[in-house]
Enzyme design. Structure first.
Site, PDB file in Angstrom:
ATOM      1  N   GLU A 263       0.517  -1.181  -0.241  1.00  0.00           N
ATOM      2  CA  GLU A 263       0.522  -0.326   0.231  1.00  0.00           C
ATOM      3  C   GLU A 263       1.139   1.212  -0.241  1.00  0.00           C
ATOM      4  O   GLU A 263       1.795   1.185   0.472  1.00  0.00           O
ATOM      5  CB  GLU A 263      -0.862   0.237   1.287  1.00  0.00           C
ATOM      6  N   CYS A 465      -6.609   1.459   2.454  1.00  0.00           N
ATOM      7  CA  CYS A 465      -7.416   2.616   2.078  1.00  0.00           C
ATOM      8  C   CYS A 465      -7.436   3.460   1.396  1.00  0.00           C
ATOM      9  O   CYS A 465      -8.213   4.006   0.835  1.00  0.00           O
ATOM     10  CB  CYS A 465      -7.286   3.220   3.330  1.00  0.00           C
ATOM     11  N   ASN A 592     -11.900  -2.875   0.218  1.00  0.00           N
ATOM     12  CA  ASN A 592     -11.606  -2.790   2.000  1.00  0.00           C
ATOM     13  C   ASN A 592     -12.665  -2.991   2.823  1.00  0.00           C
ATOM     14  O   ASN A 592     -12.445  -1.699   2.869  1.00  0.00           O
ATOM     15  CB  ASN A 592     -10.418  -2.249   1.223  1.00  0.00           C
ATOM     16  N   GLU A 593     -11.995  -3.618   3.896  1.00  0.00           N
ATOM     17  CA  GLU A 593     -12.446  -3.819   5.256  1.00  0.00           C
ATOM     18  C   GLU A 593     -13.796  -3.159   4.946  1.00  0.00           C
ATOM     19  O   GLU A 593     -14.017  -2.116   6.095  1.00  0.00           O
ATOM     20  CB  GLU A 593     -11.414  -3.757   5.717  1.00  0.00           C
TER      21      GLU A 593
END
Ligand code: AHR
Length: 865
Positions: A263, A465, A592-593
């Site tokens: 990331e 994120c 994503n989550e």
């Protein structure tokens, strides 16, 4: 240990008394409230009473539900919760999230313990939703929610109705006295709280007490650290163990288990893995990248003027490309002055190495203009230079090669026009010719190699994120990251800096291919990060439905770009970029989550349906929230099961104690449901070190993950890269500065697993001379075989403060060579610098080794045949 035994005894005792109390009342009062002192950030609290006078908290301060609205730190507030037992058998809770947004939060639960995902309907745009109240109108068969608003055009009292808590009527003004006003004040210990009071059967109170006590017990387990080992294991003496490998009890496990998650956090991309040495080469940094918190973070960040004879201005008229709207105009009045870039904490160069210099320029005067491009050291001396000529009054790329004559880590790059006048400049780049595998626009060799040395079977990118973004406008768009660098669209990085997108999808895929890893790109599920802080309420919202077809098409285009042949629209773009052959994309992460809301679900389903229809071979990886349990985890799994998803992405960052006590986490998983990609995990201790304690807890857990390699298909530690001095998150796997790479002890655990993975798991029986539960949980064993090499890999983790002399019995494996490679990683729990030590050892069908205290031992036994 004694403390724990006491706690267990207490737990058993208390719960026993709760269950068995002959004189338990039939019913009691329950109050639901939140604490204004914490501004509601400490969520939903309960207390009970038999007489409405004397109240008992259910676990002082124990939170039964946190608010998930808005960004971390500032928001996540539950203000004035209002609880209602609905006629539908559900408890409904509504509350205010702040004194700003016109939303009411709603969640529901059947037992007040497990809550379904929260929703935040916008009921009062432009106004407030304060002190919400709710009742059920049986006649109309609808819920009625009212609230106060002190903002907007018409402050006052409003209500809305809803049959299903999904669709709401327009707000309607009501008189203040139409409100029920049923909140009551209760005194709990020495404080007064306002909440809703309910008469419930005693079993409701009993279950809440029991849930709270179980949660407290889990917290206690999670808080176990090696600091307590001298007490916990005071009487423990060096031990013996026997590991009998059951050659015939074997199962196939994933051959793609260990991979990495990249990331762009902690300067992992620009200033990190991406080898560009000039910072802000496109003059696209903006105050907003850091939300205005750094006044120096502008288009001129990292740039300055040298000498007194020049000035620079940022312009936007007739830019090089619309995606790259800013450029610099350098006005020189006195030759000798120039434009200087400081790099990312300086520019590291090595004597004798060659560097590609390039920039786009427009000569805003007449004729040609020579520009001296040079590296300078602290003393202003040249460390290598080259002169180029700007000939065009239109944007034109200028290229040259410069050889460094010194090795330094903090050079600066200077452009010095050799005549007075104006020059427009953009995309000023200095790139080492030595990149990973020699690619142009490539990666920093040492960092890329360090990652490659993990032998990752896959690389997940670009986040995290970063993939779903800080608000709708910040969703990562893969199309903005391919093609000519000057046409790529930079983006604010939600970790508080800037993404040039020089490291884009082509570079990610190329890297995966270079290191033999499956690419696992992650696209947003049509929703941004639920913790978004930028552009609006900060809560997860969705791409408007009318734009979703285009978004879905972007996702389909990604697959065509990766896998289509060069005659397809998007396959051609890949071919033009230098890769005519398909990349053979197999996996696609979607989401994503995320909060598993209706907004998420309908968008995810659209993407999933389109992908599976057009590309049935692509494995879509869904998402089940940010935690190993809780409402999004449960709803995410429900949704995944409903859709029949092939795989879901789980995330959890936990203390070492959690990993020690949850090694059976996947043993309990239903094999008929989705497979798991454990996309983010790490052991987090207070102070967030990456040390032997965290690393061994991860190793211990990974032995359990290998055992469950039939259901866990992939796993990646997170985050991976972090530049010293620029970390937004600790711990990470690999730290670095401009000149050095510093793998952590956790890195070596990943490497030992990555370099020594297998595709068949062999059961083994472990017998310990001390059979206490605390001891047993700190010894981990996993034995796998690799069908490609025929090698057997024995992994043994000892997280105890004593040595364990271990007899390894391999009789059922047949012939065994006389020697094997042993690798040991060990140290004191707080050791951050330990490195694995490798040596040859004697082995046989039965042999003995000592597992040192706090160690991870690997034995690679080659195929005897
Ligand atoms: O790994 C760091 C962050 O942790 C990721 O961006 C996010 O998915 C998670 O919350």
């Amino acid at each position: 240990m004694i403390k724990r035994l006491l706690l267990v005894a207490m737990l058993l005792g208390v719960t026993h008394s709760l269950w068995a109390q002959a004189s338990a009342p039939d019913s009691a009062y329950l109050v639901a409230y939140s604490d204004t002192q914490g501004q509601g950030r400490n969520g939903l609290l309960f207390a009970w009473s038999l007489d409405r006078q004397s109240w008992h908290t259910i676990g002082a301060g124990h939170v039964f539900m946190y608010c998930d609205y808005g960004t971390w730190g500032g928001e996540k507030r539950m203000i004035d919760p209002f609880l209602l037992e609905g006629p539908d058998g559900w408890w409904h809770c509504v509350w205010s999230v702040n004194d700003r947004d016109g939303v009411v939060a709603h969640a529901m639960s059947q037992n007040l313990i497990d809550w379904r995902p929260q929703a935040y309907p916008m009921l009062n745009p432009g106004g407030h939703c304060l002190q919400p109240e709710m009742f059920y109108d049986g006649g109309q068969r609808e819920f009625v929610i009212s609230w106060l608003s002190q903002a907007g055009e018409d402050p006052g009292v409003y209500q809305t109705t809803t049959p299903n808590l999904k669709v709401y009527s327009d707000k309607q003004a009501i008189a203040e006295d139409q409100r029920l006003d049923v909140r009551q004040e209760v005194q709990i210990e020495d404080r007064i709280f306002s909440g809703t009071v309910h008469r419930v059967s005693w079993s409701v109170i009993r279950d809440l007490l029991q849930a709270q006590q179980l949660a407290a017990y889990h917290v206690q387990q999670e808080q176990e650290t090696t600091d307590q080992d001298p007490v916990r294991f005071e009487r423990l003496r060096p031990m013996e163990a026997t590991v009998t490998v059951k050659g015939k009890e074997r199962k196939t496990i994933s051959n793609e288990l260990i991979g990495v998650f990249f990331e762009d956090i902690n300067y992992a991309a620009d200033g990190g893995l991406y080898a560009e040495l000039v910072q802000n080469r496109g003059f696209e940094y903006q105050l907003h990248d850091k939300k205005g918190r750094d006044r120096g973070w502008t288009a001129m960040k990292a740039w300055s003027v040298s000498g007194d004879g020049a000035e620079v201005k940022i312009e936007t008229e007739s830019p090089l490309h619309e995606n790259n709207p800013h450029y610099a105009v350098l006005t020189v009045e006195q030759v000798g002055s120039g434009l200087v870039n400081e790099g990312f904490d300086g520019i590291p160069v090595q004597a004798g190495e060659q560097y590609d210099v390039s920039f786009f320029a427009r000569n805003l005067g007449r004729g040609k203009r020579a520009i001296l491009v040079r590296l300078i050291n602290d003393a202003g001396q040249s460390c290598g230079e080259v002169t180029v000529t700007v000939t065009s009054s239109d944007w034109k790329k200028v290229e040259a090669v410069l050889t460094a004559n010194q090795t330094i880590t903090d050079a600066r790059l200077e452009l010095v026009p050799q005549a007075t006048g104006l020059t427009a400049l953009d995309m000023i780049s200095l790139f080492p010719q030595k990149t990973f595998k020699g690619h142009k626009n490539g990666l920093r060799t040492d960092l890329a190699q360090c990652v490659a040395d993990l032998h990752p079977r896959f690389v997940r990118f670009p986040g995290g994120c970063v993939a779903h973004g800080d608000g709708l406008h910040n969703i990562y768009n893969w199309k903005d990251t391919i093609g000519p660098l000057e046409a790529r669209k930079p983006l604010r990085n939600l970790w508080g800096y800037h993404q040039s997108m020089g490291l884009g999808y082509f570079e990610y895929f190329q890297y995966c291919e270079d290191i033999g890893a499956q690419p696992v790109p992650v696209v947003a599920a049509g929703v941004p990060c639920q913790n978004s802080s930028d552009g609006g309420a900060g809560q997860q919202c969705g791409i408007p439905m009318e734009e979703m077809d285009d978004y879905v098409q972007d996702v389909l285009d990604l697959i065509e770009w990766a896998n289509g042949d060069a005659t397809t629209t998007w396959g051609r773009k890949r071919a033009e970029a230098g890769h005519p052959d398909p990349f053979n994309l197999k996996y696609l992460g979607v989401g994503n989550e995320d909060l598993i809301t209706e907004i998420f679900k309908e968008r995810f389903a659209m993407i999933y349906q389109a992908v599976t229809e057009q590309y049935p071979d692509i494995v879509v990886i869904g998402t089940v929230g940010p935690f190993f349990e809780g409402s999004d985890y449960e709803e995410g799994w429900r949704f995944a099961t409903e859709l029949g998803l092939a795989m879901v992405d789980e995330h959890y960052y936990r203390p070492p104690g959690w990993f020690i006590h949850n090694q059976d986490y996947y043993d309990k998983y239903d094999r008929s449901k989705s497979k798991v990609y454990l996309g983010e995990y790490a052991g987090h201790l207070s102070g967030r070190p990456n040390n032997i304690e965290t690393a061994l807890s991860e190793a211990l857990y990974l032995t359990a993950v290998e055992r469950n390699g039939d259901v866990v298909h992939m796993a990646s530690y997170a985050p991976m890269l972090a530049k010293h001095g620029h970390t937004q998150w600790n711990p990470d796997l690999i730290y670095f500065n401009n000149a050095e790479v510093h793998p952590t002890v956790g890195y070596y655990v990943q490497q030992m697993f990555g370099q020594n993975s297998g595709d068949t798991y062999l059961a083994s029986q472990v017998t310990l001379s001390n059979r206490s539960e605390d001891v047993r949980k700190r010894v981990g064993v996993s034995v796998v075989q690799d069908s490609q090499t025929g090698d057997t890999l024995v992994k043994l983790v000892n997280m105890l403060p004593v040595d364990v002399t271990t007899k390894v019995i391999l009789e059922e494996l047949g012939e065994i060579p006389s020697s094997a490679t042993q690798i040991v990683l060990m140290g004191d729990p707080d050791d951050r610098g330990a490195k694995p030590v490798s040596r040859e050892v004697e082995v046989a069908q039965e042999f003995e080794i000592t597992l040192s205290k706090y160690s991870f031992t690997l034995i690679r036994i080659e195929d005897a045949g």
